[in-house]
Design a protein around this motif. Structure first.
Motif, PDB file in Angstrom:
ATOM      1  N   ALA A  41     -37.614 -79.716 -15.192  1.00  0.00           N
ATOM      2  CA  ALA A  41     -36.663 -79.640 -14.918  1.00  0.00           C
ATOM      3  C   ALA A  41     -35.726 -78.389 -14.779  1.00  0.00           C
ATOM      4  O   ALA A  41     -35.513 -78.017 -16.631  1.00  0.00           O
ATOM      5  N   VAL A  42     -35.238 -77.907 -14.259  1.00  0.00           N
ATOM      6  CA  VAL A  42     -33.874 -76.808 -14.417  1.00  0.00           C
ATOM      7  C   VAL A  42     -32.686 -77.988 -14.118  1.00  0.00           C
ATOM      8  O   VAL A  42     -33.176 -78.474 -13.211  1.00  0.00           O
ATOM      9  N   TYR A  43     -31.816 -78.089 -14.921  1.00  0.00           N
ATOM     10  CA  TYR A  43     -30.697 -78.831 -14.364  1.00  0.00           C
ATOM     11  C   TYR A  43     -29.544 -77.759 -14.922  1.00  0.00           C
ATOM     12  O   TYR A  43     -28.605 -77.019 -15.314  1.00  0.00           O
ATOM     13  N   PHE A  44     -28.446 -79.000 -13.700  1.00  0.00           N
ATOM     14  CA  PHE A  44     -26.622 -78.343 -13.557  1.00  0.00           C
ATOM     15  C   PHE A  44     -26.067 -79.336 -15.011  1.00  0.00           C
ATOM     16  O   PHE A  44     -26.459 -80.360 -13.465  1.00  0.00           O
ATOM     17  N   VAL A  45     -25.732 -79.315 -15.343  1.00  0.00           N
ATOM     18  CA  VAL A  45     -24.443 -80.094 -16.571  1.00  0.00           C
ATOM     19  C   VAL A  45     -23.191 -79.884 -15.825  1.00  0.00           C
ATOM     20  O   VAL A  45     -22.716 -78.886 -16.507  1.00  0.00           O
ATOM     21  N   ARG A  46     -22.452 -81.054 -15.421  1.00  0.00           N
ATOM     22  CA  ARG A  46     -20.492 -80.860 -15.685  1.00  0.00           C
ATOM     23  C   ARG A  46     -19.981 -81.988 -16.082  1.00  0.00           C
ATOM     24  O   ARG A  46     -20.595 -83.395 -16.275  1.00  0.00           O
ATOM     25  N   VAL A  47     -19.478 -81.638 -16.667  1.00  0.00           N
ATOM     26  CA  VAL A  47     -18.653 -82.627 -17.909  1.00  0.00           C
ATOM     27  C   VAL A  47     -16.998 -82.275 -17.508  1.00  0.00           C
ATOM     28  O   VAL A  47     -16.500 -81.293 -16.881  1.00  0.00           O
ATOM     29  N   GLU A  48     -16.936 -83.792 -17.001  1.00  0.00           N
ATOM     30  CA  GLU A  48     -15.341 -83.967 -16.371  1.00  0.00           C
ATOM     31  C   GLU A  48     -14.221 -84.892 -17.372  1.00  0.00           C
ATOM     32  O   GLU A  48     -15.065 -86.327 -17.903  1.00  0.00           O
ATOM     33  N   LEU A  49     -12.993 -85.099 -17.543  1.00  0.00           N
ATOM     34  CA  LEU A  49     -12.501 -86.320 -18.029  1.00  0.00           C
ATOM     35  C   LEU A  49     -11.179 -85.326 -17.352  1.00  0.00           C
ATOM     36  O   LEU A  49     -10.852 -84.813 -18.025  1.00  0.00           O
ATOM     37  N   THR A  50     -10.191 -86.825 -16.842  1.00  0.00           N
ATOM     38  CA  THR A  50      -8.941 -86.561 -17.145  1.00  0.00           C
ATOM     39  C   THR A  50      -8.122 -86.431 -17.902  1.00  0.00           C
ATOM     40  O   THR A  50      -7.667 -86.301 -18.710  1.00  0.00           O
ATOM     41  N   GLY A  51      -7.274 -84.693 -17.360  1.00  0.00           N
ATOM     42  CA  GLY A  51      -6.024 -84.152 -18.514  1.00  0.00           C
ATOM     43  C   GLY A  51      -7.366 -82.727 -18.886  1.00  0.00           C
ATOM     44  O   GLY A  51      -6.145 -82.228 -19.612  1.00  0.00           O
ATOM     45  N   PHE A  52      -9.130 -82.599 -18.710  1.00  0.00           N
ATOM     46  CA  PHE A  52      -9.236 -81.424 -19.180  1.00  0.00           C
ATOM     47  C   PHE A  52     -10.056 -80.876 -18.269  1.00  0.00           C
ATOM     48  O   PHE A  52      -9.365 -81.623 -16.655  1.00  0.00           O
ATOM     49  N   SER A  53     -10.009 -79.555 -18.386  1.00  0.00           N
ATOM     50  CA  SER A  53     -10.584 -79.118 -16.851  1.00  0.00           C
ATOM     51  C   SER A  53     -12.290 -79.157 -17.052  1.00  0.00           C
ATOM     52  O   SER A  53     -12.274 -78.763 -18.364  1.00  0.00           O
ATOM     53  N   PRO A  54     -12.479 -79.405 -16.416  1.00  0.00           N
ATOM     54  CA  PRO A  54     -14.122 -79.102 -16.376  1.00  0.00           C
ATOM     55  C   PRO A  54     -15.067 -77.944 -16.521  1.00  0.00           C
ATOM     56  O   PRO A  54     -14.338 -77.015 -16.593  1.00  0.00           O
ATOM     57  N   VAL A  55     -16.250 -78.206 -16.895  1.00  0.00           N
ATOM     58  CA  VAL A  55     -16.718 -77.549 -18.168  1.00  0.00           C
ATOM     59  C   VAL A  55     -18.248 -77.608 -16.811  1.00  0.00           C
ATOM     60  O   VAL A  55     -19.076 -78.809 -16.739  1.00  0.00           O
TER      61      VAL A  55
END
Length: 80
Positions: A41-55
């Motif tokens: 499929a086609v996916y959307f990936v989001r990365v998050e961690l406190t103290g950093f801007s999400p990517v």
């Protein structure tokens, strides 16, 4: 997953989403994450961690039997 100095970022939350649903993962001590057995499929990936801007990365196409490597670099977030 690396920080601005290129060091691995463990413990970041990675959300992999498609029309089929989503899966949450966590990066390991080397800043890597694995999402085995994804449906093609086609996916959307989001990365998050406190103290950093999400990517985010959109339109990540996964084909049957394919291994996709997605390098991410997290930037220190701003506080308001």
């Amino acid at each position: 997953m690396t920080d601005p100095q290129g060091a691995p970022v463990p413990g970041a939350t990675v959300t992999v989403s498609s029309e089929e649903g989503s899966r949450n993962l966590v990066t390991d001590t080397r800043g890597r994450f694995f999402a085995p057995s994804l449906t093609p499929a086609v996916y959307f990936v989001r990365v998050e961690l406190t103290g950093f801007s999400p990517v985010e990365r959109r339109d990540v196409t996964v084909h049957l039997g394919q291994r996709v490597e997605l390098p991410f670099a997290l930037e220190v977030g701003t506080f308001e």
